[in-house]
Design a protein around this motif. Sequence first.
Motif, PDB file in Angstrom:
ATOM      1  N   THR A  99      47.729  20.127  -9.932  1.00  0.00           N
ATOM      2  CA  THR A  99      48.336  19.479 -11.101  1.00  0.00           C
ATOM      3  C   THR A  99      47.675  19.955 -12.391  1.00  0.00           C
ATOM      4  O   THR A  99      48.294  19.990 -13.435  1.00  0.00           O
ATOM      5  CB  THR A  99      48.193  17.944 -11.021  1.00  0.00           C
ATOM      6  N   ARG A 100      46.397  20.336 -12.310  1.00  0.00           N
ATOM      7  CA  ARG A 100      45.682  20.736 -13.516  1.00  0.00           C
ATOM      8  C   ARG A 100      46.104  22.120 -13.974  1.00  0.00           C
ATOM      9  O   ARG A 100      46.126  22.431 -15.153  1.00  0.00           O
ATOM     10  CB  ARG A 100      44.176  20.758 -13.217  1.00  0.00           C
ATOM     11  N   ASP A 111      39.895  22.067  -0.599  1.00  0.00           N
ATOM     12  CA  ASP A 111      39.966  20.819  -1.359  1.00  0.00           C
ATOM     13  C   ASP A 111      39.760  21.002  -2.856  1.00  0.00           C
ATOM     14  O   ASP A 111      40.534  20.469  -3.649  1.00  0.00           O
ATOM     15  CB  ASP A 111      38.967  19.796  -0.792  1.00  0.00           C
ATOM     16  N   PRO A 112      38.702  21.762  -3.278  1.00  0.00           N
ATOM     17  CA  PRO A 112      38.547  21.927  -4.733  1.00  0.00           C
ATOM     18  C   PRO A 112      39.748  22.637  -5.364  1.00  0.00           C
ATOM     19  O   PRO A 112      40.116  22.328  -6.510  1.00  0.00           O
ATOM     20  CB  PRO A 112      37.267  22.754  -4.890  1.00  0.00           C
ATOM     21  N   LYS A 170      42.805  22.349  -4.327  1.00  0.00           N
ATOM     22  CA  LYS A 170      43.925  21.411  -4.316  1.00  0.00           C
ATOM     23  C   LYS A 170      43.952  20.584  -5.602  1.00  0.00           C
ATOM     24  O   LYS A 170      45.023  20.214  -6.078  1.00  0.00           O
ATOM     25  CB  LYS A 170      43.827  20.500  -3.085  1.00  0.00           C
ATOM     26  N   GLU A 171      42.757  20.299  -6.141  1.00  0.00           N
ATOM     27  CA  GLU A 171      42.682  19.547  -7.395  1.00  0.00           C
ATOM     28  C   GLU A 171      43.373  20.281  -8.535  1.00  0.00           C
ATOM     29  O   GLU A 171      43.779  19.680  -9.519  1.00  0.00           O
ATOM     30  CB  GLU A 171      41.224  19.273  -7.777  1.00  0.00           C
ATOM     31  N   HIS A 172      43.459  21.607  -8.409  1.00  0.00           N
ATOM     32  CA  HIS A 172      44.063  22.398  -9.483  1.00  0.00           C
ATOM     33  C   HIS A 172      45.587  22.425  -9.421  1.00  0.00           C
ATOM     34  O   HIS A 172      46.225  22.955 -10.318  1.00  0.00           O
ATOM     35  CB  HIS A 172      43.513  23.829  -9.460  1.00  0.00           C
ATOM     36  N   THR A 219      47.741  28.136  -9.104  1.00  0.00           N
ATOM     37  CA  THR A 219      47.315  27.532  -7.849  1.00  0.00           C
ATOM     38  C   THR A 219      48.383  27.789  -6.779  1.00  0.00           C
ATOM     39  O   THR A 219      49.514  27.341  -6.912  1.00  0.00           O
ATOM     40  CB  THR A 219      47.086  26.025  -8.034  1.00  0.00           C
TER      41      THR A 219
END
Lengths: 238, 606
Positions: free
Chosen positions: B58-59, B51-52, B54-56, B64
Amino acid sequence: MNGHTHNTDDRRELQMARSMCWHCQSEMAGEYFCDRCVKVQPVSKDLDYFTCFGLPRRLVIDTQVLEAKFYELSRAFHPDFYQNKSDAEQSISLGNSAMLNTAYRTLRDPIQRAEYLLDLEAGAVKDIRTSPPADLFEEILELQETLDEFRESNRASEQASTLRAKLDADRTNLEERQRDMEARLQQLFSRWDTLQDRGEATEQARTERNHILKDMRDILSNRTYVKNIVNDLVATIS
Amino acid sequence: MARIVGIDLGTTNSLVAYMDNGTPRVISARHERAMVPSVVALTDNGLIVGDPAKEHLTRNPERTVYSVKRFMGKSLADVQGELAYFPYTLTEKGGVIRIQLGEKSYSPPQISAMILKELKLRAEAFLGESITKAVITVPAYFNDSQRQATKDAGMIAGLEVLRIINEPTAASLAYGLQEKTQGTIAVYDLGGGTFDISILKLKNGIFEVLATNGDTHLGGDDFDQLVADLLLKEIRAQHGLDLSTHPDHMQAVRLQAERAKIRLSEELKTTVTLDLPDGQGRFTRELTRDQLEGLCNALVERSLGPCRLALKDSGLNPTDIDEVVLVGGSTRMPLVRQRVQALFGKEPHCELNPDEVVALGAAVQADILSGGTTDMLLLDVTPLSLGIETMGGVMSSLIRRNTTIPASAKEMFTTYVDGQTGVDIHILQGERELAKDNRSLARFRLKVPPLPAGVPRIEVTFLIDANGILNVMAKDMRTGETQSIEVKPSYGLSDQEVERMIEDSFKFAADDVSARKVIEARLDAGALMTTTEKSLADGGHLVAAEEVATIRTALSALASAKEGTDPRAIRGRMADLEQAAKGLTVAMLDDSLKQGLQGKKISDVT
């Protein structure tokens, strides 16, 4: 891909030949497991598939019995149940399972079963036929021409659809022939089995046996030939 | 015997499950769901997973990695057509794809190993014991290279992979355990990246696979891509913007497309909203289920071909199938359900969570291997024909597709020239006539004693084990000697490469542990912040304004610590916040007690 060596194979085979347990060296009385140390034994290469399944050497067999025995032996040999055992036992389990699966596949299919049994009883049966059987000669020749024309035709053209319709009819016809041959084989299988059941060693019995054998061989190789033609046809038109 | 866990290593999500007194259960970590997104990101604090990570997407899209399963056991040439869709950089070394992450590059098994390690850690934390053995699932239609790559990933993650099992058959084990079904069942498994169909016969605890077929390149990812392509086209038309030069926005489009698709399984229409780059406004569009189905129809249709082939190979008609089971997240789409139902003429089963059922089945197989479950046995098949290249570049089949495994075939080799000392053997997998149209698995050189032509007789045994992985043995029939064969896989890691990757993974283990501590502290901090915010909203009026201000200060101190990389600092600020909010917590507790006591007699509460 794993490169594997099995340098203990030969030793084991030698011991099996002497009917000794590979593990405790005691004389083997059990079928697949040593009576004394209960270790699994490698199935001998000389054991035929019928004996392996405890079935008589016949062309018509009870497939329910075959399946039940296959499941029973799978439970006895499958590598899933040897995960905690020694490397030697794991290797035997793998080899036995592979052999069992081949045996089951062969006996399950009536044609493969017949080819296998006739090979056991009378040597290789399968003549590889390269020219059409006499009674189909004209028909096959014409079919090959139609196939060539179809391959060269423009698939969207009217000519192609006419040819396709003709090929479809030929296919139905050949499949009908194939079924005919299989029905005739079934009759021969029963006659063969009856003869084997009687077990007579007379001249007459021997002649009849050779006669049935020849007929079966002819039909088996004709059937294979027709089957290949049909496969080719299907591959071309689909 | 040490515990064996079952792992579903998926294209989009992965899970680990274990057997709890005869019942398979999935393992979830604290505050989290059981599914671990199969995403690995390289951050300033090292590599992170799930999950953490996955936040990357788009960032930090270039660093990623997602959908790595699509690259397992593949060469760069195999995936040329879809490289444009992936924002991270792919290269190739020795026939194996490498994924560039910062300074270093990783093979797909190494990336998969990071996901496996995360699952291993979760299982260890949950079960309170060290986990070293696992059963890992793969798509049934995976070839030898892809299976071997999965096994390599397990080894790199420090797991002994006791069995590779097929996803649809794993699912059938989970169902069989629950339903005690008998008869013929079809398992339709449409996941994030792959599609499988398996037809099984269930009888007295034996699960006999009759035929399997599939497409290792068909899944939810492809549906998302179609929706994303539509959105990108419309953004270009309406705003004159080409987002393909903005990897971060490309990812945002893909994620919005995925979410819209998921919503449309429940709703008939939904709205997609996207912020455009550089403050150029916002794109909004309504998408209906009909429109989505129009886009995806051809892909769903494509899955039915393998279904028909599997039926044909098992010698059955659709009406012979007693039960149909749906597996994989993509089977939630109503269109998929309709099509499957129409093909088999019966309503499919989906009682078990389609996201979890494969992991549950893997746990059942793990229990069979450890001797816990003895009444069930899975007899699976090899999905593709195996053969060797013969004269004229033709493939000669040795083991036909849908043969029950373990399966073996023997082939005798000899020489054509006097004194010839070797025979080259090229192993192939596939259904095509010509060698070049099939998958090259490996090449090896058989050593032969120098003798007159035709005299040497070397028997080579090709054995497909219960994992669906090929083993090769050779024996000189004249001397009876066996020879070990060094096989160089065409699209895989050599044994030495795997060894080195295992060593590397130990080297980086220390870094990983500290990275993990940061992630855990951040997750805990996030959870605490959420509950505190909620308390403030619900009970802020119960305490003095100064106290609320103190809590707010502690909250923002924790928020900034959470951005940092020091787990101790994060834990410290968490303690501060808990201290600051103590009054609020007590006040809320008192208040709820008071509310609860109203209108009750003292005797009721003592």
